[in-house]
Design a protein around this motif. Structure first.
Motif, PDB file in Angstrom:
ATOM      1  N   LYS A   8      18.476  76.143 -17.899  1.00 41.03           N
ATOM      2  CA  LYS A   8      18.044  75.058 -18.782  1.00 41.03           C
ATOM      3  C   LYS A   8      18.887  73.819 -18.532  1.00 41.03           C
ATOM      4  N   GLU A   9      18.276  72.673 -18.754  1.00 37.79           N
ATOM      5  CA  GLU A   9      18.959  71.397 -18.549  1.00 37.79           C
ATOM      6  C   GLU A   9      20.082  71.241 -19.568  1.00 37.79           C
ATOM      7  N   ILE A  10      21.245  70.778 -19.097  1.00 36.74           N
ATOM      8  CA  ILE A  10      22.399  70.482 -19.952  1.00 36.74           C
ATOM      9  C   ILE A  10      22.790  69.034 -19.691  1.00 36.74           C
ATOM     10  N   ILE A  11      22.813  68.245 -20.752  1.00 33.09           N
ATOM     11  CA  ILE A  11      23.113  66.818 -20.620  1.00 33.09           C
ATOM     12  C   ILE A  11      24.253  66.462 -21.562  1.00 33.09           C
ATOM     13  N   VAL A  12      25.288  65.842 -21.018  1.00 31.79           N
ATOM     14  CA  VAL A  12      26.400  65.364 -21.830  1.00 31.79           C
ATOM     15  C   VAL A  12      26.123  63.903 -22.184  1.00 31.79           C
ATOM     16  N   PHE A  13      25.996  63.626 -23.484  1.00 33.06           N
ATOM     17  CA  PHE A  13      25.745  62.271 -23.989  1.00 33.06           C
ATOM     18  C   PHE A  13      27.101  61.595 -24.162  1.00 33.06           C
ATOM     19  N   ASN A  14      27.471  60.807 -23.176  1.00 30.50           N
ATOM     20  CA  ASN A  14      28.806  60.213 -23.068  1.00 30.50           C
ATOM     21  C   ASN A  14      28.871  58.870 -23.806  1.00 30.50           C
ATOM     22  N   ILE A  15      28.726  58.915 -25.115  1.00 28.73           N
ATOM     23  CA  ILE A  15      28.730  57.694 -25.930  1.00 28.73           C
ATOM     24  C   ILE A  15      30.089  57.017 -25.826  1.00 28.73           C
ATOM     25  N   ILE A  42      25.210  63.809 -16.780  1.00 28.79           N
ATOM     26  CA  ILE A  42      25.864  62.879 -17.697  1.00 28.79           C
ATOM     27  C   ILE A  42      24.897  61.745 -17.998  1.00 28.79           C
ATOM     28  N   ALA A  43      24.740  61.449 -19.279  1.00 33.84           N
ATOM     29  CA  ALA A  43      23.891  60.342 -19.708  1.00 33.84           C
ATOM     30  C   ALA A  43      24.713  59.426 -20.611  1.00 33.84           C
ATOM     31  N   ASN A  44      24.637  58.135 -20.330  1.00 27.34           N
ATOM     32  CA  ASN A  44      25.359  57.153 -21.130  1.00 27.34           C
ATOM     33  C   ASN A  44      24.455  56.447 -22.134  1.00 27.34           C
ATOM     34  N   ILE A  52      20.397  56.862 -24.445  1.00 24.23           N
ATOM     35  CA  ILE A  52      19.279  57.728 -24.842  1.00 24.23           C
ATOM     36  C   ILE A  52      18.200  57.726 -23.786  1.00 24.23           C
ATOM     37  N   ASP A  53      17.930  56.570 -23.177  1.00 22.35           N
ATOM     38  CA  ASP A  53      16.929  56.516 -22.095  1.00 22.35           C
ATOM     39  C   ASP A  53      17.335  57.445 -20.943  1.00 22.35           C
ATOM     40  N   GLU A  54      18.620  57.461 -20.603  1.00 25.78           N
ATOM     41  CA  GLU A  54      19.085  58.330 -19.525  1.00 25.78           C
ATOM     42  C   GLU A  54      18.915  59.806 -19.891  1.00 25.78           C
ATOM     43  N   ILE A  55      19.107  60.143 -21.164  1.00 27.67           N
ATOM     44  CA  ILE A  55      18.902  61.537 -21.599  1.00 27.67           C
ATOM     45  C   ILE A  55      17.479  61.970 -21.275  1.00 27.67           C
ATOM     46  N   PHE A  56      16.512  61.145 -21.664  1.00 24.69           N
ATOM     47  CA  PHE A  56      15.114  61.548 -21.485  1.00 24.69           C
ATOM     48  C   PHE A  56      14.670  61.450 -20.020  1.00 24.69           C
ATOM     49  N   GLN A  57      15.340  60.648 -19.208  1.00 27.17           N
ATOM     50  CA  GLN A  57      15.092  60.668 -17.774  1.00 27.17           C
ATOM     51  C   GLN A  57      15.543  62.003 -17.197  1.00 27.17           C
ATOM     52  N   CYS A  58      16.692  62.497 -17.673  1.00 27.00           N
ATOM     53  CA  CYS A  58      17.204  63.809 -17.217  1.00 27.00           C
ATOM     54  C   CYS A  58      16.301  64.952 -17.641  1.00 27.00           C
ATOM     55  N   LEU A  59      15.601  64.800 -18.748  1.00 23.19           N
ATOM     56  CA  LEU A  59      14.761  65.878 -19.265  1.00 23.19           C
ATOM     57  C   LEU A  59      13.389  65.935 -18.611  1.00 23.19           C
ATOM     58  N   LYS A  60      13.049  64.959 -17.807  1.00 22.23           N
ATOM     59  CA  LYS A  60      11.714  64.961 -17.153  1.00 22.23           C
ATOM     60  C   LYS A  60      11.643  66.008 -16.072  1.00 22.23           C
TER      61      LYS A  60
END
Length: 175
Positions: free
Chosen positions: A127-134, A163-165, A167-175
């Motif tokens: 499964k996809e794992i994304i770190v939201f690096n706020i 790594i996503a910096n 919210i848009d990057e998070i959903f790009q990773c989830l595609k």
């Protein structure tokens, strides 16, 4: 898609983090996804859940009943699963989630993050794992992981998480 959020339940964190968590919850709901989370009503978890609920989204809280002694539980969840232990909670997160987002948090969040990436590394899930690096919150952790790799403490380092910096990057990773 069921998206699991790992993150702090603390009431003391800066609004820069909870504002982004709320925005993430709004985006999860607007895109038709379901939030899976630790059931807390405060901190990163609570802010994200409020964003989901304010946009008529669905959420699944998972927590031991006794955790209510430490933080309030979210009353607006679409569904709630009560478990006996934190280990059981993590197993339920894995079972009910299609992807994982790690947001800023403390020791519990790091425990959840390292367990889920270890399980992926050991091919127990894909499964996809994304770190939201706020605001660069995880930069020091990434430096440490890079140092572990350079010094030979990690096996062949394939991409276990992204790594996503934003919210848009998070959903790009989830595609």
């Amino acid at each position: 898609m069921n998206i699991c959020l790992y993150g702090s339940g603390s009431r003391r964190i800066d609004e820069i983090y909870t504002d982004k968590a709320y925005e993430l919850g709004c985006a999860i709901a607007k895109k038709g996804h379901t939030l899976v989370f630790g059931g807390g009503d405060t901190g990163m978890m609570g802010a994200c859940a409020h964003g989901v609920h304010d946009n008529n989204g669905r959420s699944l809280g998972i927590a031991p009943q006794w955790i209510g002694d430490f933080e309030p539980l979210c009353e607006n969840c679409s569904d709630f699963i009560y478990v006996d232990s934190m280990d059981e909670r993590k197993k339920e997160f894995e079972k009910h989630s299609d992807a994982f987002i790690i947001s800023p948090g403390g020791i519990g969040t790091l425990d959840e993050f390292f367990e889920i990436i270890t399980l992926k590394k050991l091919k127990q899930h894909n499964k996809e794992i994304i770190v939201f690096n706020i605001d660069g919150f995880f930069d020091k952790m990434f430096e440490m992981i890079d140092e572990m790799d350079k010094k030979g403490f990690l096996y062949k380092q394939e991409e276990i998480f992204k790594i996503a910096n934003s919210i848009d990057e998070i959903f790009q990773c989830l595609k």
